[in-house]
Enzyme design. Structure first.
Site, PDB file in Angstrom:
ATOM      1  N   SER A 134       3.196   5.569  -3.160  1.00 23.23           N
ATOM      2  CA  SER A 134       4.345   6.444  -3.400  1.00 23.23           C
ATOM      3  C   SER A 134       4.548   6.667  -4.891  1.00 23.23           C
ATOM      4  CB  SER A 134       5.610   5.849  -2.771  1.00 23.23           C
ATOM      5  OG  SER A 134       6.236   4.882  -3.603  1.00 23.23           O
ATOM      6  N   ALA A 162       0.838  -1.204   0.000  1.00 21.47           N
ATOM      7  CA  ALA A 162       0.000   0.000   0.000  1.00 21.47           C
ATOM      8  C   ALA A 162       0.871   1.252   0.000  1.00 21.47           C
ATOM      9  CB  ALA A 162      -0.930  -0.003   1.207  1.00 21.47           C
ATOM     10  N   ASP A 163       1.913   1.241   0.812  1.00 18.84           N
ATOM     11  CA  ASP A 163       2.834   2.373   0.851  1.00 18.84           C
ATOM     12  C   ASP A 163       3.536   2.553  -0.489  1.00 18.84           C
ATOM     13  OD1 ASP A 163       2.953   3.221   3.809  1.00 18.84           O
ATOM     14  OD2 ASP A 163       3.266   1.066   3.944  1.00 18.84           O
ATOM     15  N   LEU A 164       4.064   1.456  -1.017  1.00 21.20           N
ATOM     16  CA  LEU A 164       4.898   1.543  -2.221  1.00 21.20           C
ATOM     17  C   LEU A 164       4.089   1.948  -3.448  1.00 21.20           C
ATOM     18  CD1 LEU A 164       7.055  -1.632  -1.574  1.00 21.20           C
ATOM     19  CD2 LEU A 164       7.750   0.750  -1.278  1.00 21.20           C
TER      20      LEU A 164
END
Length: 406
Positions: A183, A178-180
């Site tokens: 980003s 989810a973060d990657l």
């Protein structure tokens, strides 16, 4: 004008922590942006002490969890809890092109450093805010004020519902997805905003939500539900085509393949020496193959088990069937193809020594290879940035250090 990197000359202030913000600005830094990571004096951001850790003979420590997302950046320490620290930040804003920020939902408003304030100082500023569920009031939802970490977002966006056995619990698949993904989406939006600014002369606010990002990643599931009323989840992926998924082969390894249509089915049948199955009424199209798995599975299993991983891949590839081995991280680090693609970057860290990292995954013919500078020490560039950006002298910086501002 000669340019080595596409973002050469772009100045980015990074009020970031954990993964989503740092990964986004690292991609910008890899492509020539000057990224200034703003951190708390003496403490830094939370991932500075994330394992694994390497320690040298003198007892100095290098934490891989921090090095991973912070190469090619500069670190400036600044206490934003103090008014003088906020004033210095506002001075930096005058010179910045972009802010990337992923602090807590209410933190920025408490500090008085939200976009509405900063755009008055610098109308060309592009401000990208990454949050779990979105920031803009006109798009405010029931989750907007919630904090979020990666597994929470993967769960709520339906990603975890895809992973695991049909009769088992949902599983957390790729940590940090989810973060990657968010980003990368945020970086894409920043480039769009920079392009618009070239035409309008104005900056803008980018509202990047992790929940939105992963909902878009689940686009196929949303479409299938809308068109067919089918909830695609654990154990239901193979409702339209077969064979698909992972298969164990004779040496205990696994391969992954998808027979996506009847053209590939013909090739698959030729590869396993069963051309008779091409037009067999039990296997002639994807839907009937799904319905007749009890007939087809033993045939596929027997062929797979009689061969090694390399043999299965070679024989299927020879007939034009897309297939690949299930590889480990160790396989990736030693992969000759990735090495030929220069996808792995070696960074020489003064404490950890030479270590391998994944590189930004695209190549441009007019761009040099990304720099390979290790993540900065806490506050390593405070003096040079305050001097170079703002013209501060050493006496002023020394006084700021004494007062705990930097």
């Amino acid at each position: 004008m000669k340019m080595d990197y596409p973002l050469q000359g772009i100045k980015v202030l990074a009020l970031e922590q954990y993964i989503a913000g740092p990964d986004c600005t690292m991609w910008l830094a890899d492509n020539g942006a000057e990224v200034i990571k703003i951190e708390r004096p003496k403490v830094g951001e939370p991932r500075r002490n994330y394992l694994p850790v390497v320690e040298d003979e003198a007892g100095n420590k290098a934490f891989g969890g921090f090095k991973l997302y912070n190469r090619n950046k500069k670190s400036v320490t600044l206490d934003l809890q103090k008014e003088e620290g906020r004033e210095i930040y506002r001075e930096l804003i005058r010179h910045a092109d972009v802010v990337v920020e992923n602090l807590g939902p209410k933190t920025i408003k408490k500090l008085g450093l939200e976009y509405e304030t900063l755009e008055k100082i610098n109308p060309r500023l592009i401000y990208a805010a990454i949050s779990g569920f979105g920031r803009l009031d006109e798009y405010k939802g029931v989750y907007s004020d919630r904090p979020a970490f990666d597994p929470v977002i993967q769960a709520m966006a339906g990603i975890l519902d895809h992973i695991g056995e049909e009769d088992g619990p949902p599983l957390w698949g790729l940590p940090g997805m989810a973060d990657l993904f968010t980003s990368v989406v945020t970086g894409y939006a920043i480039l769009l905003a920079l392009f618009m600014r070239e035409k309008t002369g104005k900056g803008q606010f980018i509202d990047s939500s992790m929940y939105d990002s992963l909902a878009s990643l689940n686009a196929m599931g949303i479409m299938i539900y809308s068109f067919a009323g089918l909830v695609v989840r654990r154990g239901t992926a193979g409702k339209f085509q077969y064979p698909m998924g992972t298969f164990q082969v004779g040496d205990g390894c696994y391969v992954a393949l998808l027979v996506a249509n009847e053209f590939i089915w013909e090739r698959f049948c030729r590869a396993i020496g069963r051309e008779d199955l091409i037009k067999d009424s039990r296997t002639e199209n994807g839907l009937v193959r799904v319905q007749n798995r009890e007939f087809l599975d033993p045939i596929v299993h027997e062929w797979m088990q009689a061969r090694t991983n390399d043999q299965v891949v070679h024989e299927l590839i020879n007939e034009g069937v897309p297939v690949g081995p299930v590889q480990s991280t160790e396989d990736l680090v030693n992969c000759p193809h990735l090495k030929a693609r220069k996808m792995l970057m070696e960074i020489d860290d003064p404490i950890a020594g030479k270590r391998v990292f994944a590189k930004t995954p695209f190549r441009m013919t007019g761009v040099k290879e990304p720099p390979a500078k290790t993540a900065p020490d806490l506050g390593e560039h405070t003096e040079s940035v305050l001097t170079g950006w703002l013209g501060y002298d050493r006496e002023t910086i020394s006084r700021l250090r004494q007062d705990g501002i930097v």
